[in-house]
Design a protein around this motif. Structure first.
Motif, mmCIF file in Angstrom:
data_model
loop_
_atom_site.group_PDB
_atom_site.id
_atom_site.type_symbol
_atom_site.label_atom_id
_atom_site.label_comp_id
_atom_site.label_asym_id
_atom_site.label_seq_id
_atom_site.Cartn_x
_atom_site.Cartn_y
_atom_site.Cartn_z
ATOM 1 N N VAL A 127 41.585 28.001 26.771
ATOM 2 C CA VAL A 127 42.013 27.303 27.989
ATOM 3 C C VAL A 127 40.965 27.432 29.085
ATOM 4 O O VAL A 127 40.613 26.454 29.763
ATOM 5 C CB VAL A 127 43.370 27.846 28.478
ATOM 6 N N ARG A 128 40.414 28.638 29.249
ATOM 7 C CA ARG A 128 39.414 28.846 30.294
ATOM 8 C C ARG A 128 38.162 28.000 30.045
ATOM 9 O O ARG A 128 37.619 27.386 30.961
ATOM 10 C CB ARG A 128 39.047 30.329 30.370
ATOM 11 N N THR A 129 37.725 27.977 28.812
ATOM 12 C CA THR A 129 36.536 27.200 28.467
ATOM 13 C C THR A 129 36.757 25.720 28.727
ATOM 14 O O THR A 129 35.903 25.041 29.313
ATOM 15 C CB THR A 129 36.165 27.417 26.986
ATOM 16 N N GLU A 130 37.914 25.210 28.316
ATOM 17 C CA GLU A 130 38.219 23.789 28.513
ATOM 18 C C GLU A 130 38.285 23.429 29.993
ATOM 19 O O GLU A 130 37.744 22.399 30.417
ATOM 20 C CB GLU A 130 39.547 23.442 27.842
ATOM 21 N N LEU A 131 38.920 24.280 30.789
ATOM 22 C CA LEU A 131 39.069 23.983 32.206
ATOM 23 C C LEU A 131 37.736 24.065 32.957
ATOM 24 O O LEU A 131 37.453 23.239 33.826
ATOM 25 C CB LEU A 131 40.091 24.923 32.842
ATOM 26 N N LEU A 132 36.920 25.044 32.621
ATOM 27 C CA LEU A 132 35.617 25.157 33.272
ATOM 28 C C LEU A 132 34.751 23.939 32.966
ATOM 29 O O LEU A 132 34.036 23.432 33.836
ATOM 30 C CB LEU A 132 34.914 26.442 32.825
ATOM 31 N N GLU A 146 36.727 34.871 36.154
ATOM 32 C CA GLU A 146 37.717 35.937 36.346
ATOM 33 C C GLU A 146 38.988 35.402 37.006
ATOM 34 O O GLU A 146 40.088 35.867 36.688
ATOM 35 C CB GLU A 146 37.109 37.063 37.178
ATOM 36 N N ASN A 147 38.848 34.442 37.917
ATOM 37 C CA ASN A 147 40.040 33.839 38.531
ATOM 38 C C ASN A 147 40.906 33.171 37.476
ATOM 39 O O ASN A 147 42.131 33.313 37.470
ATOM 40 C CB ASN A 147 39.625 32.818 39.590
ATOM 41 N N LEU A 148 40.267 32.452 36.565
ATOM 42 C CA LEU A 148 41.022 31.782 35.502
ATOM 43 C C LEU A 148 41.630 32.787 34.536
ATOM 44 O O LEU A 148 42.754 32.608 34.058
ATOM 45 C CB LEU A 148 40.113 30.799 34.762
ATOM 46 N N ARG A 149 40.896 33.840 34.233
ATOM 47 C CA ARG A 149 41.431 34.859 33.321
ATOM 48 C C ARG A 149 42.637 35.551 33.942
ATOM 49 O O ARG A 149 43.614 35.874 33.243
ATOM 50 C CB ARG A 149 40.359 35.889 32.973
ATOM 51 N N LEU A 150 42.599 35.777 35.248
ATOM 52 C CA LEU A 150 43.740 36.370 35.940
ATOM 53 C C LEU A 150 44.977 35.496 35.775
ATOM 54 O O LEU A 150 46.073 35.987 35.466
ATOM 55 C CB LEU A 150 43.412 36.552 37.422
ATOM 56 N N MET A 151 44.804 34.189 35.952
ATOM 57 C CA MET A 151 45.939 33.280 35.800
ATOM 58 C C MET A 151 46.437 33.263 34.361
ATOM 59 O O MET A 151 47.647 33.220 34.106
ATOM 60 C CB MET A 151 45.539 31.868 36.234
ATOM 61 N N ALA A 152 45.520 33.301 33.411
ATOM 62 C CA ALA A 152 45.908 33.321 31.998
ATOM 63 C C ALA A 152 46.713 34.571 31.675
ATOM 64 O O ALA A 152 47.711 34.527 30.939
ATOM 65 C CB ALA A 152 44.668 33.235 31.115
ATOM 66 N N ASP A 153 46.309 35.700 32.239
ATOM 67 C CA ASP A 153 47.045 36.946 32.024
ATOM 68 C C ASP A 153 48.437 36.861 32.635
ATOM 69 O O ASP A 153 49.425 37.330 32.033
ATOM 70 C CB ASP A 153 46.278 38.130 32.632
ATOM 71 N N LEU A 154 48.531 36.284 33.823
ATOM 72 C CA LEU A 154 49.829 36.154 34.480
ATOM 73 C C LEU A 154 50.772 35.252 33.687
ATOM 74 O O LEU A 154 51.984 35.450 33.699
ATOM 75 C CB LEU A 154 49.647 35.606 35.899
ATOM 76 N N HIS A 155 50.202 34.275 32.985
ATOM 77 C CA HIS A 155 51.006 33.373 32.158
ATOM 78 C C HIS A 155 51.266 33.950 30.770
ATOM 79 O O HIS A 155 51.972 33.335 29.965
ATOM 80 C CB HIS A 155 50.330 32.008 32.031
ATOM 81 N N GLY A 156 50.717 35.126 30.500
ATOM 82 C CA GLY A 156 50.967 35.781 29.223
ATOM 83 C C GLY A 156 50.265 35.144 28.035
ATOM 84 O O GLY A 156 50.746 35.257 26.898
ATOM 85 N N LEU A 157 49.143 34.483 28.264
ATOM 86 C CA LEU A 157 48.411 33.871 27.160
ATOM 87 C C LEU A 157 47.697 34.944 26.332
ATOM 88 O O LEU A 157 47.154 35.902 26.876
ATOM 89 C CB LEU A 157 47.380 32.870 27.674
ATOM 90 N N GLY A 158 47.682 34.767 25.036
ATOM 91 C CA GLY A 158 46.933 35.665 24.167
ATOM 92 C C GLY A 158 45.445 35.509 24.382
ATOM 93 O O GLY A 158 44.988 34.518 24.960
ATOM 94 N N SER A 159 44.652 36.441 23.901
ATOM 95 C CA SER A 159 43.218 36.431 24.174
ATOM 96 C C SER A 159 42.543 35.159 23.665
ATOM 97 O O SER A 159 41.705 34.570 24.350
ATOM 98 C CB SER A 159 42.556 37.665 23.550
#
Length: 312
Positions: A116-121, A97-110
């Motif tokens: 990105v989240r999968t790769e970073l985790l 959820e922390n990563l998804r929050l950052m992705a939303d703030l950066h305006g990334l599409g679903s």
């Protein structure tokens, strides 16, 4: 991005009557690690805050990736990532959820967000703990998650402000490997640290900040060469050989208990060859020899008169 990732000239910052940055000049090449060393209160965090547009300087100019931080703040922020001294994760949220929050703030599409989240985790070895609240993470895991959150937007310049403070040795070395991987991918890292070994291991160039001024800059080896103390240590099999060597190398320091002799020199191949040739000339045989050079602790103490842990 230009070959110069960060360029600062005459950077100044004061708080009331206390000058924190006093005419700082630095140049950081793209795709390298630049480490800023200094004791507590030296101005390291203030400098990071200025370079990352979080604080306005009182004087001087700064360009980040070719953009002026005063007039092109938006462009600068789009290219940088910042990881502060303390992990800025939301402990009530899971790692995912922390990563998804950052992705939303950066305006990334679903789709992009999920990728990105999968790769970073996976990259930060957090996949198994991704569904757990960050409050359950160890200090090392929180620091890794914090850095992963910084990378969501794909920054080309990352500011790491004492990223391994409080981590155990294993977690610290894991973070070092991550930093090396980032640089191998072309990312520029501006690292502040109190750990001299950390700077020695990671940095292409080091600047030493003390009482608001840069007292030295250069590669780790450049800085070490500024401090006297390089020597060759010779160990002998017998006291007679030690006595003979001591007569040949006048001014050397002997250790009778260890049957060893310390001979000053610059540590270079030319002087080392001359030393060995002289031993051979007098028919003296050493059991072993080793070259010792000053470390960054010696450099810092010589330049500032105190250790990195000393408060200003």
């Amino acid at each position: 991005m230009t070959s110069s990732a960060i360029s600062a000239s005459g950077l100044r910052k004061a708080f009331r009557d206390r000058t924190v940055l006093d005419g700082i000049d630095v140049e950081v090449r793209a795709g390298t690690v630049f480490s800023l060393l200094g004791p507590n209160g030296a101005g390291k965090t203030t400098m990071v805050n200025v370079l990352t547009t979080l604080m306005k300087a009182d004087g001087g100019t700064v360009r980040v990736a070719g953009h002026d931080i005063e007039t092109e703040t938006k462009e600068v922020r789009a290219l940088i990532g910042v990881t502060g001294q303390f992990a800025a994760v939301d402990e009530l949220l899971t790692g995912h959820e922390n990563l998804r929050l950052m992705a939303d703030l950066h305006g990334l599409g679903s789709g992009e967000s999920r990728r990105v989240r999968t790769e970073l985790l996976e990259r930060f070895d957090l996949a198994d703990a991704a569904r757990n609240q960050a409050a359950t993470y160890s200090g090392g895991m929180r620091r890794k998650l914090d850095l992963a959150m910084t990378l969501v937007g794909g920054p080309r310049i990352i500011f790491l402000d004492e990223p391994t403070t409080g981590l155990d040795p294993r977690s610290r070395r894991t973070m070092w490997e991550i930093i090396r991987e980032l640089v191998a991918d072309g990312v520029t890292v501006f690292l502040t640290t109190q750990y001299l070994e950390e700077a020695d291991q990671l940095a292409d160039r080091i600047a030493v900040l003390d009482r608001g001024r840069l007292v030295a800059q250069g590669t780790p080896d450049d800085l070490k060469r500024q401090v006297p103390g390089t020597h060759v240590r010779l160990r002998f099999a017998t006291a007679a050989e030690l006595d003979a060597a001591a007569r040949v190398f006048t001014g050397s320091t002997r250790d009778d208990e260890a049957l060893a002799l310390r001979v000053s020199g610059d540590g270079g191949t030319k002087s080392l060859r001359a030393l060995l040739d002289r031993l051979d000339e007098y028919g003296i045989s050493a059991e072993e020899f080793s070259v010792h050079t000053p470390d960054l602790d010696d450099v810092f103490l010589a330049l500032t008169g105190h250790s990195t842990e000393a408060a200003e």
